[in-house]
Design an enzyme around this catalytic site. Structure first.
Site, PDB file in Angstrom:
ATOM      1  CE  LYS A  90      10.385  10.183   1.844  1.00 59.25           C
ATOM      2  NZ  LYS A  90      11.098   9.437   0.821  1.00 59.25           N
ATOM      3  CG  HIS A 137     -21.235  -2.805  -5.965  1.00 61.87           C
ATOM      4  ND1 HIS A 137     -22.430  -3.494  -6.067  1.00 61.87           N
ATOM      5  CD2 HIS A 137     -20.362  -3.441  -6.779  1.00 61.87           C
ATOM      6  CE1 HIS A 137     -22.260  -4.532  -6.885  1.00 61.87           C
ATOM      7  NE2 HIS A 137     -21.019  -4.513  -7.334  1.00 61.87           N
ATOM      8  CB  THR A 157      11.685   5.070   3.313  1.00 59.92           C
ATOM      9  OG1 THR A 157      12.044   5.826   2.152  1.00 59.92           O
ATOM     10  CG2 THR A 157      10.193   5.168   3.538  1.00 59.92           C
ATOM     11  CD  GLU A 216       5.680  10.230  -6.354  1.00 57.26           C
ATOM     12  OE1 GLU A 216       6.894  10.421  -6.173  1.00 57.26           O
ATOM     13  OE2 GLU A 216       5.140   9.123  -6.192  1.00 57.26           O
ATOM     14  CB  SER A 263      13.845   1.790   1.138  1.00 60.43           C
ATOM     15  OG  SER A 263      14.131   3.176   1.154  1.00 60.43           O
TER      16      SER A 263
HETATM   17  C1  F6R Z   1       9.866   9.620  -5.234  1.00 60.89           C
HETATM   18  C2  F6R Z   1       8.894   8.573  -4.954  1.00 60.89           C
HETATM   19  C3  F6R Z   1       8.426   8.340  -3.542  1.00 60.89           C
HETATM   20  C4  F6R Z   1       9.395   7.429  -2.784  1.00 60.89           C
HETATM   21  C5  F6R Z   1       8.903   7.200  -1.334  1.00 60.89           C
HETATM   22  C6  F6R Z   1       9.774   6.217  -0.564  1.00 60.89           C
HETATM   23  O1  F6R Z   1      10.304   9.547  -6.571  1.00 60.89           O
HETATM   24  O2  F6R Z   1       8.434   7.914  -5.838  1.00 60.89           O
HETATM   25  O3  F6R Z   1       7.128   7.778  -3.589  1.00 60.89           O
HETATM   26  O4  F6R Z   1       9.506   6.189  -3.444  1.00 60.89           O
HETATM   27  O5  F6R Z   1       8.887   8.432  -0.655  1.00 60.89           O
HETATM   28  O6  F6R Z   1      11.126   6.541  -0.649  1.00 60.89           O
HETATM   29  P1  F6R Z   1      12.149   5.375  -1.029  1.00 60.89           P
HETATM   30  O7  F6R Z   1      11.708   4.851  -2.351  1.00 60.89           O
HETATM   31  O8  F6R Z   1      13.491   6.038  -1.100  1.00 60.89           O
HETATM   32  O9  F6R Z   1      12.058   4.378   0.079  1.00 60.89           O
END
Ligand code: F6R
Length: 358
Positions: free
Chosen positions: A351, A258, A111, A242, A106
């Site tokens: 989030k 398919h 996360t 993104e 992460s």
């Molecule tokens: C933002 C991104 C998101 C994060 C995801 C998880 O640039 O690419 O897909 O990677 O929300 O967050 P992290 O990576 O901080 O665990």
């Protein structure tokens, strides 16, 4: 507000890019070769000694962090001697045991799905390794004596893809799930350096990255991969989401022949869809034939179709080549559409709202 197709700029030189890419995400994208080299040092700095995980490797992580495990798996190909799997939710597969290594990836370290996997791996007695730039995950790991592979700070998580991929590749090698790939990574970094010049801001206006961006900018891209290119197709899709802030979809061959191929029958009456087929030297010859035929059969319903081949000799070079190309294409589409590629406000908002909820 994004520019409507008729208002789109056609220019993709350094000045036009800088006018839209105000946080200079481009520098991080073309920094990929340097990140590969730095990531190797970061893994070494964690001073991990090899260990044996007969149960294989699970890479737990979401979005831009989780993709590294899938790309590492693609790079190892047939050289992977044990299962290497991604966990992209709040828990680990039921078969996770003390014989399994779980790499918790992460970028932010905050996360919640990855934190839940970290706890689950601990409860199951699996061997844990963490790759992060900090956050709660780093705090927990330090308190538990779990090794932490550090990642440089200040990136968007998705721009740290080289760090996450190299960490997963190196941990796979350390736990016996695959061979060590140190020299392949050095060769790939040098190769990426050349590609970054060819496709970067100062690259020709008709270079592959800019041509693809112009061809896809006013359509919904549908990216097809197969085998080694399947996780790369997913990376293209997520970077288009993104960076370019457009819907984009992905599927894999031969499976899409398919089902999805029939859906293309109505594509033109529903909207503007463009298809990209990712190809590689290792793609099964029957799949290569399918790319050719599928492209022909859907062409009338698509605004454009492209076949894009990986570049380089080793699988590490080839995977990274297509990652770099997709990252640049998504950034250039953002510029053509007049949207800043860096912010991902709605992810932050979601989030935040989840956090309020407890
Ligand atoms: C933002 C991104 C998101 C994060 C995801 C998880 O640039 O690419 O897909 O990677 O929300 O967050 P992290 O990576 O901080 O665990």
């Amino acid at each position: 507000m994004a520019a409507s197709p008729s208002e789109m700029t056609e220019r993709l030189d350094a000045e036009a890019i800088a006018a839209v890419d105000t946080s200079d995400l481009l520098a991080d994208v073309v920094g990929l070769p340097e990140h590969v080299r730095d990531a190797k040092w970061k893994v070494e700095s964690a001073q991990l000694r090899p260990w044996d995980s007969p149960g294989g490797l699970i890479v737990a992580g979401m979005g831009g962090s989780g993709i590294g495990g899938m790309l590492a798996r693609a790079m190892l190909g047939d050289h992977a001697s044990r299962p290497i799997l991604a966990a992209r939710t709040y828990g680990l597969p039921a078969w996770t045991t003390p014989d399994t290594t779980v790499l918790c990836a992460s970028y932010s370290g905050n996360t919640e799905e990855t934190l839940a996997c970290y706890e689950a791996a601990g409860a199951l007695g699996a061997r844990r390794v963490v790759v992060t730039s900090g956050g709660h995950l780093a705090e927990l790991a330090r308190a538990d004596g779990v090794p932490v592979i550090p990642v440089a700070g200040g990136f968007q998580p998705r721009a740290a893809v080289a760090y996450m991929t190299v960490a997963a590749l190196e941990v796979a090698g350390l736990c016996g799930a695959g061979p060590r790939m140190g020299s392949e990574l050095d060769v790939a970094a040098d190769h990426l350096e050349q590609l970054a010049v060819e496709w970067g801001a100062d690259g020709a206006e008709d270079c592959q990255a800019k041509t693809l961006a112009r061809g896809l900018a006013d359509s919904v891209p549908v990216i097809a991969g197969s085998g080694i290119t399947q996780p790369i197709a997913y990376r293209w899709k997520t970077q288009l989401n993104e960076n370019a802030k457009v819907p984009a979809f992905t599927h894999e061959l031969p499976e899409l022949d398919h089902n999805e191929i029939v859906g293309w029958q109505s594509a033109a009456s529903l909207g503007r869809f463009a298809a990209v087929f990712l190809d590689d030297a290792d793609t099964h010859p029957r799949v290569q034939k399918r790319i050719e035929l599928t492209r022909e059969l859907i062409a009338e319903q698509a605004t454009a179709t492209f076949v894009v081949a990986s570049r380089g000799i080793t699988a590490v070079e080839r995977v990274f080549s297509l990652v770099l190309l997709g990252d640049l294409v998504s950034l250039y589409i953002a510029v053509l559409r007049g949207v800043d590629p860096t912010p991902v406000g709605v992810i932050e908002e979601l989030k935040g709202r989840l956090a309020e909820d407890g």
